[in-house]
Write an enzyme that holds these catalytic residues in place. Structure first.
Site, PDB file in Angstrom:
ATOM      1  N   ASP A  12       0.410   3.796   1.669  1.00 31.17           N
ATOM      2  CA  ASP A  12       0.374   4.409   3.003  1.00 31.17           C
ATOM      3  C   ASP A  12       1.793   4.710   3.513  1.00 31.17           C
ATOM      4  O   ASP A  12       2.657   3.835   3.499  1.00 31.17           O
ATOM      5  CB  ASP A  12      -0.344   3.431   3.967  1.00 31.17           C
ATOM      6  CG  ASP A  12      -0.727   4.098   5.274  1.00 31.17           C
ATOM      7  OD1 ASP A  12       0.172   4.634   5.957  1.00 31.17           O
ATOM      8  OD2 ASP A  12      -1.909   4.071   5.627  1.00 31.17           O
ATOM      9  N   CYS A  45       0.846  -1.201   0.000  1.00 31.44           N
ATOM     10  CA  CYS A  45       0.000   0.000   0.000  1.00 31.44           C
ATOM     11  C   CYS A  45       0.882   1.253   0.000  1.00 31.44           C
ATOM     12  O   CYS A  45       1.975   1.252   0.556  1.00 31.44           O
ATOM     13  CB  CYS A  45      -0.904  -0.009   1.244  1.00 31.44           C
ATOM     14  SG  CYS A  45      -2.041   1.406   1.301  1.00 31.44           S
ATOM     15  N   ARG A  74       2.945   4.919   6.277  1.00 32.04           N
ATOM     16  CA  ARG A  74       3.370   4.198   7.488  1.00 32.04           C
ATOM     17  C   ARG A  74       3.834   2.772   7.197  1.00 32.04           C
ATOM     18  O   ARG A  74       4.202   2.038   8.110  1.00 32.04           O
ATOM     19  CB  ARG A  74       2.209   4.169   8.502  1.00 32.04           C
ATOM     20  CG  ARG A  74       1.783   5.546   8.958  1.00 32.04           C
ATOM     21  CD  ARG A  74       0.422   5.515   9.613  1.00 32.04           C
ATOM     22  NE  ARG A  74      -0.634   5.120   8.688  1.00 32.04           N
ATOM     23  CZ  ARG A  74      -1.919   5.013   9.025  1.00 32.04           C
ATOM     24  NH1 ARG A  74      -2.291   5.246  10.263  1.00 32.04           N
ATOM     25  NH2 ARG A  74      -2.817   4.658   8.122  1.00 32.04           N
ATOM     26  N   CYS A 129      -6.314  -0.033   6.892  1.00 32.86           N
ATOM     27  CA  CYS A 129      -6.016   0.604   5.598  1.00 32.86           C
ATOM     28  C   CYS A 129      -7.115   1.617   5.236  1.00 32.86           C
ATOM     29  O   CYS A 129      -8.300   1.271   5.178  1.00 32.86           O
ATOM     30  CB  CYS A 129      -5.905  -0.462   4.512  1.00 32.86           C
ATOM     31  SG  CYS A 129      -5.504   0.220   2.891  1.00 32.86           S
ATOM     32  N   HIS A 173      -2.182  -3.900   5.075  1.00 32.25           N
ATOM     33  CA  HIS A 173      -2.025  -3.527   6.485  1.00 32.25           C
ATOM     34  C   HIS A 173      -3.394  -3.302   7.112  1.00 32.25           C
ATOM     35  O   HIS A 173      -4.337  -2.875   6.440  1.00 32.25           O
ATOM     36  CB  HIS A 173      -1.146  -2.275   6.630  1.00 32.25           C
ATOM     37  CG  HIS A 173      -1.726  -1.045   6.015  1.00 32.25           C
ATOM     38  ND1 HIS A 173      -2.314  -0.058   6.754  1.00 32.25           N
ATOM     39  CD2 HIS A 173      -1.827  -0.653   4.722  1.00 32.25           C
ATOM     40  CE1 HIS A 173      -2.737   0.902   5.945  1.00 32.25           C
ATOM     41  NE2 HIS A 173      -2.458   0.569   4.702  1.00 32.25           N
TER      42      HIS A 173
HETATM   43 ZN   LIG Z   1      -3.441   1.205   3.046  1.00 35.02          ZN
END
Ligand SMILES: [Zn+2]
Length: 203
Positions: free
Chosen positions: A52, A50, A54, A109, A106
């Protein structure tokens, strides 16, 4: 320069300073590091994760530059008509000959949550339709769960579905047909403790 411009400059200058320090430190630790990598990359792994901020691929599995070929998009999706993801997969299998493909989602999400909530964020709503389809197909199981658990279960289902998509691609099938050894792994990462759980993997 006004204050906003100065702030802007220092935000980017920080990255350039970090880069300079990192390059110097890396070279000190291994004087051959960059010259070796410059000649070729031979990563063992393809990571599909992803976007993301993080969940940075290299960092969470403690790998160095050169170790992992990475494709990231919102909600770690493998869409058969996505020329970008398909090209990454094809290059990783045909040219780099990676030994492992990891699809890593994750918990928590935002893409999965938005798909489940039906919130509208613009163009990305169309991308998230793929996750809505997974939610629809598994509505019976998901409806029984509390909201938080429902999001996280859909995060897991999404990883497993995207890994299945990898297996269905012509490039993956071709690699297997010509006897290439490549293992597929479905991982999910926890933002709360930094740990990865294996959902499914080829032995
Ligand atoms: Zn995500």
């Amino acid at each position: 320069m006004n204050t906003a411009q100065e702030e802007n400059k220092s935000e980017i200058q920080r990255l350039l300073d970090n880069n300079k320090n990192w390059a110097e430190k890396t070279q000190q630790e291994d004087p051959e590091f960059f010259s070796k990598l410059e000649k070729q990359q031979t990563p063992l792994y393809l990571w599909i994760g992803c976007s993301d901020s993080r969940v940075p691929a290299n960092q969470i599995v403690d790998l160095m530059p050169g170790d992992v070929f990475v494709h990231r998009n919102v909600a770690n999706m493998v869409v058969h008509t996505d020329f970008n993801c398909m090209s990454v997969l094809q290059y990783a299998l045909d040219v780099l000959k990676v030994k492992h493909i990891i699809v890593c989602g994750h918990y928590g999400c935002g893409g999965v949550q938005a798909a489940l909530d039906g919130d509208s964020f613009g163009l990305i709503d169309n991308w998230l339709m793929h996750i809505k389809d997974i939610a629809k197909a598994n509505a019976d199981e998901l409806e029984k769960l509390e909201y938080h658990d429902r999001i996280n279960r859909l995060c897991e289902m999404n990883v497993l579905e995207q890994a299945r998509h990898v297996r269905e691609t012509s490039v993956y099938k071709d690699a297997i047909a010509r006897g290439q050894t490549v293992k597929l792994h479905s991982f999910i990462y926890s933002l709360s403790n930094g740990r990865i759980t294996v959902l499914e993997r080829d032995e």
